[in-house]
Motif scaffolding. Structure first.
Motif, PDB file in Angstrom:
ATOM      1  N   SER A 149      43.958 -21.576  46.901  1.00 32.06           N
ATOM      2  CA  SER A 149      42.932 -22.516  47.354  1.00 32.06           C
ATOM      3  C   SER A 149      43.518 -23.616  48.235  1.00 32.06           C
ATOM      4  CB  SER A 149      42.212 -23.144  46.148  1.00 32.06           C
ATOM      5  OG  SER A 149      43.044 -24.077  45.466  1.00 32.06           O
ATOM      6  N   PRO A 152      44.011 -21.483  52.189  1.00 31.21           N
ATOM      7  CA  PRO A 152      42.925 -20.495  52.201  1.00 31.21           C
ATOM      8  C   PRO A 152      43.050 -19.402  53.247  1.00 31.21           C
ATOM      9  CG  PRO A 152      42.174 -22.625  53.022  1.00 31.21           C
ATOM     10  CD  PRO A 152      43.522 -22.855  52.439  1.00 31.21           C
ATOM     11  N   HIS A 173      37.709 -24.205  42.430  1.00 36.79           N
ATOM     12  CA  HIS A 173      38.787 -24.600  43.345  1.00 36.79           C
ATOM     13  C   HIS A 173      38.748 -23.769  44.622  1.00 36.79           C
ATOM     14  CE1 HIS A 173      40.495 -27.377  40.519  1.00 36.79           C
ATOM     15  NE2 HIS A 173      40.737 -26.440  39.614  1.00 36.79           N
ATOM     16  N   LEU A 174      38.507 -22.479  44.486  1.00 39.49           N
ATOM     17  CA  LEU A 174      38.485 -21.604  45.661  1.00 39.49           C
ATOM     18  C   LEU A 174      37.302 -21.907  46.573  1.00 39.49           C
ATOM     19  CD1 LEU A 174      39.425 -18.246  43.893  1.00 39.49           C
ATOM     20  CD2 LEU A 174      40.849 -19.474  45.554  1.00 39.49           C
ATOM     21  N   TYR A 194      38.247 -15.324  51.637  1.00 34.70           N
ATOM     22  CA  TYR A 194      39.681 -15.092  51.397  1.00 34.70           C
ATOM     23  C   TYR A 194      40.135 -13.690  51.801  1.00 34.70           C
ATOM     24  CZ  TYR A 194      39.735 -19.565  49.054  1.00 34.70           C
ATOM     25  OH  TYR A 194      39.659 -20.909  48.794  1.00 34.70           O
TER      26      TYR A 194
END
Length: 287
Positions: A149, A152, A173-174, A194
């Motif tokens: 995170s 990214p 968080h991501l 991602y």
């Protein structure tokens, strides 16, 4: 409008049969689990044994050096390597050439179970990505997701076979925000952002927008170590030749149904993560 996804059923999985390698253990691949700390060696143990139960041929564990001797006794099937520690017992981010060599030879590398320091985990993650072959599959869990995170774009455009296994806190968080109620949509967003397959509480998504959901999971899976079992299970399925989306769907189903099989003995919330391990082979074999 809620996102559309396919329900993961035994019929769906039977039509998406797992590879059944022939030959020796090498044909079933090598899984390397990188994780642990002085205080959390059990996470590596759970992930590693789950990988073997799912069909991996060779298991290697790389964990904090103070735990290596104990792990090698508890998991005699594995090669266990001790990694240098910080003063707080976390695995250091500069573990040297031994880990680099293991990563280079592995078919699947699972990073994260039991790691406890975000900065050193970020360094470990970069080492793994640098040393891993282009065909090496990766499973990122726990602190490895926190490290991702912070970077990214690390996987975007890499073409790597990667599965992310966030819980709701890690998904926060991501995403950079609290996840909404539509976990199908959140998994799709994470997969696209991602550039990896995402398995979020049984909601599976690919970067191109395909999605599935597992509906058998129950409250008992919310127990310490359960996520480590799921990550190792995924790694084992990848090791035997499943593609990332296939491995994620099969792992979600096998994890959930293995928990169901324990309910008659322990109740809905009484079983332990380690008790899932012995149920995995039967669950997979009887789909």
């Amino acid at each position: 409008m809620p996102s559309r996804s396919d329900v993961i059923t035994p019929a769906l999985l039977r039509d998406w049969a797992l590879p059944v390698p022939t030959g020796g253990k090498e044909a079933r691949g090598t899984v390397l689990v990188v994780g642990g700390s002085r205080f959390t060696p059990g996470a590596v143990l759970l992930a590693g044994v789950a990988a073997l139960r799912a069909g991996a041929g060779v298991l290697q564990l790389a964990a904090a050096e103070s735990t290596a001797a104990s792990l090698s006794i508890q998991v005699p099937e594995a090669l266990v390597v001790g990694l240098p520690e910080t003063g707080d017992g976390a695995v250091r981010g500069d573990p040297g050439d031994l880990l680099r060599g293991l990563v280079a030879e592995a078919d699947v590398v699972a990073v994260g179970p039991g790691l406890t320091d975000i900065e050193t985990t970020g360094e470990l993650l970069r080492l793994v990505l640098d040393a891993a072959g282009r065909e090496t599959a990766l499973v990122l869990d726990a602190y490895a997701l926190g490290a991702l995170s912070h970077a990214p774009d690390l996987l975007v455009g890499s073409g790597r076979k990667v599965v992310l296994t966030p819980n709701l806190t890690e998904a926060k968080h991501l995403l950079g925000r609290d996840p909404g109620d539509d976990l199908d949509a959140e998994a799709v967003e994470l997969a696209g952002r991602y550039d990896a397959v995402v398995s979020l509480y049984g909601h599976i998504a690919t970067p191109d927008g395909r999605a599935w959901r597992e509906e058998s999971g129950d409250a008992g899976l919310g127990t310490s170590g359960s996520g480590d079992v799921r990550s190792g299970l995924l790694a084992g399925l990848l090791s035997r030749g499943a593609d990332p989306a296939q491995a994620a769907c099969w792992a979600a189903f096998a994890h959930a149904v293995s928990g169901q099989r324990l309910v008659p003995r322990y109740g809905r919330i009484g079983f332990l993560a380690r008790e899932l391990l012995d149920e995995i082979p039967y669950t997979i074999a009887t789909v």
